[in-house]
Design an enzyme around this catalytic site. Structure first.
Site, PDB file in Angstrom:
ATOM      1  CB  CYS A 114       8.067 -40.335 -14.835  1.00  0.00           C
ATOM      2  SG  CYS A 114       8.837 -41.611 -13.815  1.00  0.00           S
ATOM      3  N   GLY A 137      -8.416  -7.664   4.745  1.00  0.00           N
ATOM      4  CA  GLY A 137      -9.230  -7.709   5.951  1.00  0.00           C
ATOM      5  C   GLY A 137      -8.537  -8.284   7.173  1.00  0.00           C
ATOM      6  NE  ARG A 176      -5.286   3.422   3.763  1.00  0.00           N
ATOM      7  CZ  ARG A 176      -5.330   3.567   2.443  1.00  0.00           C
ATOM      8  NH1 ARG A 176      -4.689   4.586   1.874  1.00  0.00           N
ATOM      9  NH2 ARG A 176      -5.985   2.708   1.700  1.00  0.00           N
ATOM     10  NE  ARG A 223      -5.754  -4.788  -3.338  1.00  0.00           N
ATOM     11  CZ  ARG A 223      -6.274  -4.745  -2.125  1.00  0.00           C
ATOM     12  NH1 ARG A 223      -5.514  -4.644  -1.079  1.00  0.00           N
ATOM     13  NH2 ARG A 223      -7.566  -4.836  -1.953  1.00  0.00           N
ATOM     14  CG  HIS A 262      -4.629 -45.390  -4.317  1.00  0.00           C
ATOM     15  ND1 HIS A 262      -5.843 -45.660  -4.904  1.00  0.00           N
ATOM     16  CD2 HIS A 262      -3.689 -45.966  -5.094  1.00  0.00           C
ATOM     17  CE1 HIS A 262      -5.643 -46.395  -5.987  1.00  0.00           C
ATOM     18  NE2 HIS A 262      -4.337 -46.592  -6.129  1.00  0.00           N
ATOM     19  CE1 TYR A 282      10.499 -37.919 -19.521  1.00  0.00           C
ATOM     20  CE2 TYR A 282      12.537 -38.066 -20.771  1.00  0.00           C
ATOM     21  CZ  TYR A 282      11.588 -38.647 -19.941  1.00  0.00           C
ATOM     22  OH  TYR A 282      11.743 -39.935 -19.533  1.00  0.00           O
ATOM     23  CB  SER A 305      12.528 -41.948 -16.109  1.00  0.00           C
ATOM     24  OG  SER A 305      11.349 -41.272 -15.760  1.00  0.00           O
ATOM     25  CE  LYS A 327      -3.759  -0.506   2.495  1.00  0.00           C
ATOM     26  NZ  LYS A 327      -4.329  -0.769   3.814  1.00  0.00           N
ATOM     27  CG  MET A 386      -2.829  -7.087   9.650  1.00  0.00           C
ATOM     28  SD  MET A 386      -1.156  -6.833   9.204  1.00  0.00           S
ATOM     29  CE  MET A 386      -1.343  -6.312   7.560  1.00  0.00           C
TER      30      MET A 386
HETATM   31  P1  ADP Z   1      -7.732  -2.292   3.856  1.00  0.00           P
HETATM   32  O1  ADP Z   1      -6.334  -2.707   3.617  1.00  0.00           O
HETATM   33  O2  ADP Z   1      -8.480  -3.179   4.777  1.00  0.00           O
HETATM   34  O3  ADP Z   1      -8.451  -2.007   2.569  1.00  0.00           O
HETATM   35  P2  ADP Z   1      -7.311   0.529   4.097  1.00  0.00           P
HETATM   36  O4  ADP Z   1      -6.152   1.035   4.828  1.00  0.00           O
HETATM   37  O5  ADP Z   1      -7.195   0.503   2.617  1.00  0.00           O
HETATM   38  O6  ADP Z   1      -7.655  -0.906   4.642  1.00  0.00           O
HETATM   39  O7  ADP Z   1      -8.525   1.409   4.542  1.00  0.00           O
HETATM   40  C1  ADP Z   1      -9.846   1.004   4.747  1.00  0.00           C
HETATM   41  C2  ADP Z   1     -10.816   1.935   4.019  1.00  0.00           C
HETATM   42  O8  ADP Z   1     -10.625   3.275   4.421  1.00  0.00           O
HETATM   43  C3  ADP Z   1     -10.621   1.908   2.531  1.00  0.00           C
HETATM   44  O9  ADP Z   1     -11.883   1.961   1.903  1.00  0.00           O
HETATM   45  C4  ADP Z   1      -9.854   3.166   2.254  1.00  0.00           C
HETATM   46  O10 ADP Z   1     -10.078   3.632   0.965  1.00  0.00           O
HETATM   47  C5  ADP Z   1     -10.384   4.118   3.316  1.00  0.00           C
HETATM   48  N1  ADP Z   1      -9.378   5.116   3.675  1.00  0.00           N
HETATM   49  C6  ADP Z   1      -8.135   4.876   4.140  1.00  0.00           C
HETATM   50  N2  ADP Z   1      -7.443   6.006   4.307  1.00  0.00           N
HETATM   51  C7  ADP Z   1      -8.272   7.020   3.951  1.00  0.00           C
HETATM   52  C8  ADP Z   1      -8.121   8.430   3.894  1.00  0.00           C
HETATM   53  N3  ADP Z   1      -6.992   9.033   4.222  1.00  0.00           N
HETATM   54  N4  ADP Z   1      -9.177   9.141   3.482  1.00  0.00           N
HETATM   55  C9  ADP Z   1     -10.328   8.536   3.130  1.00  0.00           C
HETATM   56  N5  ADP Z   1     -10.530   7.219   3.152  1.00  0.00           N
HETATM   57  C10 ADP Z   1      -9.509   6.450   3.556  1.00  0.00           C
HETATM   58 MG    MG Z   2      -7.716  -0.968   1.143  1.00  0.00          MG
END
Ligand code: ADP
Ligand code: MG
Ligand code: MG
Length: 886
Positions: A844, A105, A96, A352, A468, A864, A777, A26, A107
């Site tokens: 093989c 989801g 973040r 990403r 098996h 091969y 083989s 990220k 962390m």
């Molecule tokens: P995840 O990895 O679980 O997607 P994110 O860090 O991307 O977590 O953030 C969760 C949500 O919050 C995402 O929808 C992201 O776009 C939003 N978000 C994160 N940072 C900001 C920000 N600075 N302003 C507005 N929305 C944000």
């Molecule tokens: Mg995100």
């Protein structure tokens, strides 16, 4: 001094896309987007190195970090003109998480940080929107209490529901400023009650609490489990991104959304995504409100009413579309994007490389190469060979209803429906009558092969992914669900129970070998489409690969399938499967139970024409390609009769008494058959068996050469050789037989005699063995068993613990143990080639279809790999990728 903080935004990017390990995916991509001029809210990333140090130092931050973070904040303040904690015009940030690879989801993230009882008023004043300010504050308290303070999430949800009910509101958007303000009061009361302290009002305390919590989420239970399931090292750590907030919840001209630059499910070149007006962050995926479509076309296709973004915010959408194009050209891959619109202005929050189905991966790779976005070679690298499996087998119609009975292990992909049968003979009989059957067994054994072949699918109650049933089913391309532990099979009564339901023989079930689901009744399937993109990508792969790809096959049907998938010969034709054929098994048993050579020869004479017929058919299908035939390998007792009627049948054929036969059968008992009287040890003690097989091979070869004009290239393979002398004895026998046949027929053919390398001794003494054998083989199933001293059939009980504890990275029967078994292969290849430079080398075992193992085969420059028919395309692609990497 190590730098831990990296800034981005406002024309500054301390990092970029190449710094993924340091900044997490990220953080690296935020910096990259900022540096190519995209609108990214300014911020800074605390590196993954800090995460590692944080844990090393007992979850404590070094003092130097405080100064770096202060600089980072100053960077954001300078660009936004707002000040963190300023009651008049407060800066709000998000904190973040973001690891090297995305862990969706797993962390934590905190939004709207920097709000307190004073700054909320400032936010209301500067935005001119009190409702928005109090909505943000209540969101912040709720998230912070959950993520940082670890309070009971449910009680906050409940308070929100009650607040809405009190006001007679249905949606969050119906709430006004006063409603939100009241809820904030209630939230603060909950915090005091559950935490014993008031909600933190100092914005710097808030920030450090959140940074600690995000680093802390790296060691949460769910993150650990996710890492284990996805082979992600715990030492990588997460980065923390602190970023200025932008607001999608500032009324009707604001929105938040997620998008893919192409359709991740079909691969189609069409923007794909969802958005919500007047919403923030996770609202789109949280399911609080139903999101709206991004494009008009998608909305119309779905027959939905609410305006798409293209219709509701045409200008911002056009800007977004421009960003999509820019990102695809920049990253040269499909992007998965998060964005927010604040009062008509677009902000990018994440990008990403998007996850995709196998079908989409294929289509995108080929399309992008045609578009000139990537080269053909890059396209070849874009598709995960293992994922091709999904494409090669019929799959369940995703829209069809299903009545799920239970779930087992997804042992062999594909879906099949058919009548339940409980034994192999019944499976075969019903299949001959044209019925589709599913063979249901507690577990399968080599005796069930004919039934497995006749069945459309296989279901077992016991056994793992390398049982098996699983191995054979994958080899045959039969869908298989193994280890469905909740099945109670009563084969005598011809039924199985699962929960309170009973399914009897003849009733229809459906299995999905890709998910492990077992369903009652028939579920419609769809046939894969292999033309078009698949063919194109395979063509590109074939251009770059060096390794040849052969197949492991012994039935005409499998040989045809494999050729259809592009096999360039047979790497392993196992002759024992031909022995289990119902029409031959009595003659086989007669041969085994004979007490002298004469008796054996009489039985072998009956088998000769049958084997010759088998080989002729295979040679014809393989039309001039090399065919490696392995002489009889398994311990003889595997063919022995069990039931009285079977003994009687053999007695009739031999003229011997049942009792005498039983005595002879008892004599054949072995304590450890895998290391017993098998492989070339059979040929050494009963040369007439191998002689018959060699004769069948050469007679068939001459016959086919004459009939079709395409002379096959037989490669006669002697199994389980440990010493040069064993191979020498067997080669003399084979050569003598060949000469006899050629003299009788008045025609000669080229052929090779070689050996399987499946014992460590043979690998070590490969220099000597190669004096006799023209090819090796690597039989890596047995070589793995004999090197590790682990029996594959018994490994299920402990192998999972071994993988969990990191003793093996992966199941060594699925993916080659490159360090150990691989070293033996390397040694054998080197020593063998030193003796005989043109020694032909192949593999093989099951590993011949495993991409990681194939990469190893490329690195030691085997000639091969040989894979089961349905894995041939996987092997072709994996071989191409290995060549490109090499
Ligand atoms: P995840 O990895 O679980 O997607 P994110 O860090 O991307 O977590 O953030 C969760 C949500 O919050 C995402 O929808 C992201 O776009 C939003 N978000 C994160 N940072 C900001 C920000 N600075 N302003 C507005 N929305 C944000
Ligand atoms: Mg995100
Ligand atoms: Mg073997």
């Amino acid at each position: 001094m190590t730098q831990y903080v990296y800034r981005f935004g406002g024309g500054v990017s301390d990092g970029g896309a190449g710094d993924r390990n340091l900044l997490g995916g990220k953080g690296a991509n935020l910096a990259e987007m900022a540096s190519i001029g995209l609108p990214v809210p300014p911020g800074f990333t605390i590196s993954t190195e800090m995460c590692t140090r944080y844990y090393q130092e007992g979850e404590h931050f070094p003092d130097s970090l405080r100064a770096e973070v202060a600089n980072g904040l100053a960077h954001i303040e300078g660009i936004t003109g707002k000040t963190f904690g300023n009651p008049a015009d407060p800066l709000l940030v998000s904190v973040r998480s973001g690891a090297r690879v995305s862990m969706p989801g797993m962390m934590d993230t905190v939004l709207n940080l920097g709000l307190n009882d004073e700054t909320v008023e400032g936010l209301a004043a500067t935005s001119g929107d009190a409702r928005f300010a109090w909505d943000s504050y209540r969101r912040f308290i709720q998230m912070y209490s959950d993520v940082v303070l670890g309070l009971d999430h449910g009680s906050f949800e409940e308070a929100l529901e009650i607040a809405k009910e009190d006001q007679g509101h249905f949606l969050d958007t119906d709430m006004n400023a006063a409603d939100w303000q009241k809820l904030v009061g209630e939230y603060k009361r909950l915090v005091q009650e559950q935490w014993g302290k008031p909600f933190p009002q100092d914005v710097h305390d808030q920030l450090w609490g959140a940074i600690g919590a995000v680093f802390g989420s790296w060691q949460s239970e769910r993150a650990k489990v996710y890492r284990r399931l996805n082979d992600i090292p715990g030492g990588w750590g997460t980065a923390v991104n602190v970023q200025a907030m932008v607001f999608g919840n500032m009324g009707e001209t604001s929105a938040t959304g997620v998008a893919f630059t192409r359709n991740p499910s079909t691969g189609e070149r069409a923007y794909y995504g969802e958005f919500l007006i007047n919403a923030q962050g996770e609202d789109v995926v949280a399911g609080i409100r139903t999101p709206q479509y991004l494009t008009r076309a998608a909305r119309e296709a779905a027959g939905a009413k609410p305006a798409s973004m293209e219709e509701a915010m045409p200008e911002t959408f056009a800007e977004l579309a421009r960003v999509f194009e820019l990102l695809e050209t920049h990253y040269r891959d499909m992007q998965d994007i998060e964005f927010t619109v604040e009062r008509g202005k677009l902000w990018m929050l994440q990008t990403r490389n998007g996850k995709r189905t196998a079908k989409a991966a294929l289509k995108m790779a080929v399309d992008m190469a045609h578009e000139g976005l990537i080269t053909e070679e890059q396209a070849v690298g874009r598709v995960d060979p293992a994922a091709l499996d999904q494409l090669l087998h019929p799959t369940l119609d995703p829209d069809a209803p299903r009545d799920v009975l239970t779930k087992g292990l997804p042992a062999s992909p594909g879906a099949a429906s058919g009548a339940v049968v409980f034994d192999a003979d019944t499976a075969e009989k019903r299949a001959e009558l044209g019925d589709a059957v599913i063979l249901v067994r507690v577990e399968t054994s080599p005796e069930d092969i004919h039934g497995m072949h006749a069945a459309k699918g296989i279901l077992t109650a016991r056994g793992g992914m390398t049982s098996h049933a699983a191995v054979v089913a994958r080899g045959m391309g039969r869908p298989c669900v193994s280890g469905a532990g909740t099945l109670a099979i009563d084969a005598k009564a011809k039924l199985f129970r699962v929960g309170d339901r009973t399914i009897r023989e003849g009733e229809t079930i459906t299995i999905d070998g890709a998910t492990g689901e077992v369903m009652a009744g028939e579920v419609a399937t769809v046939q894969p489409e292999l033309a078009g993109d698949f063919g194109t990508l395979m063509e590109w792969a074939d251009k770059v690969r060096r390794l040849r790809v052969r197949t492991n096959a012994e039935t005409p049907a499998d040989c045809r399938t494999a050729r259809g998938f592009g096999a360039e010969g047979i790497g392993l034709c196992r002759t024992e499967h031909m022995f289990f054929d119902a029409a031959r098994i009595t003659a086989v048993r007669q041969m085994i139970l004979a007490t002298d050579e004469k008796g054996r020869r009489a039985a072998l004479a009956k088998l000769l024409p049958e084997q010759r017929g088998d080989f002729a058919e295979i040679f014809e299908i393989m039309a001039g390609l090399p065919v490696t035939i392995r002489l009889l390998d398994p311990p003889l007792h595997e063919f022995l009769p069990h039931e009285e009627a079977e003994f009687e049948e053999v007695a009739r054929a031999t003229g011997l008494g049942v009792e005498a036969l039983k005595r002879r059968a008892a004599e054949l008992h072995e304590f450890n058959p895998m290391l017993g009287h098998r492989g070339c040890r059979l040929g050494v003690t009963y040369p007439e068996i191998y002689e018959m097989q060699a004769r069948a091979i050469f007679e068939a070869a001459v016959e086919v050469a004459e009939k079709t004009g395409e002379a096959p290239i037989p490669e006669v393979m002697v199994p389980l050789v440990a010493t040069r002398r064993e191979l020498e004895l067997m080669k003399e026998l084979i050569d003598r037989t060949a000469e006899a046949v050629f003299a009788e027929k008045g025609r000669r053919l080229d052929y090779l005699v070689g050996t399987m390398i499946e014992l460590p001794r043979a690998a070590l003494k490969a220099g000597e063995v190669a004096e006799v054998g023209a090819f090796f083989s690597f039989g890596t199933n047995d070589l793995t068993q004999t090197t590790l001293g682990v029996s594959r059939d018994d490994a299920g009980r402990f192998l999972t613990s071994y993988v969990d504890k990191g003793i093996f990275l992966r199941d060594p029967f699925v993916s080659l143990d490159v360090e150990g078994v691989g070293e033996l292969i390397r040694i054998a290849a080197e020593r063998g080639r030193a003796t005989r430079p043109d020694l032909k080398l192949g593999i093989c075992g099951e590993h011949g279809g495993d991409p990681a193992s194939i990469a190893f085969c490329e690195s030691v420059r085997l000639d091969y790999v040989s894979a089961s028919p349905y894995r041939v395309p996987i092997a072709r692609l994996a071989a191409a990728q290995a060549a490109l990497r090499g």
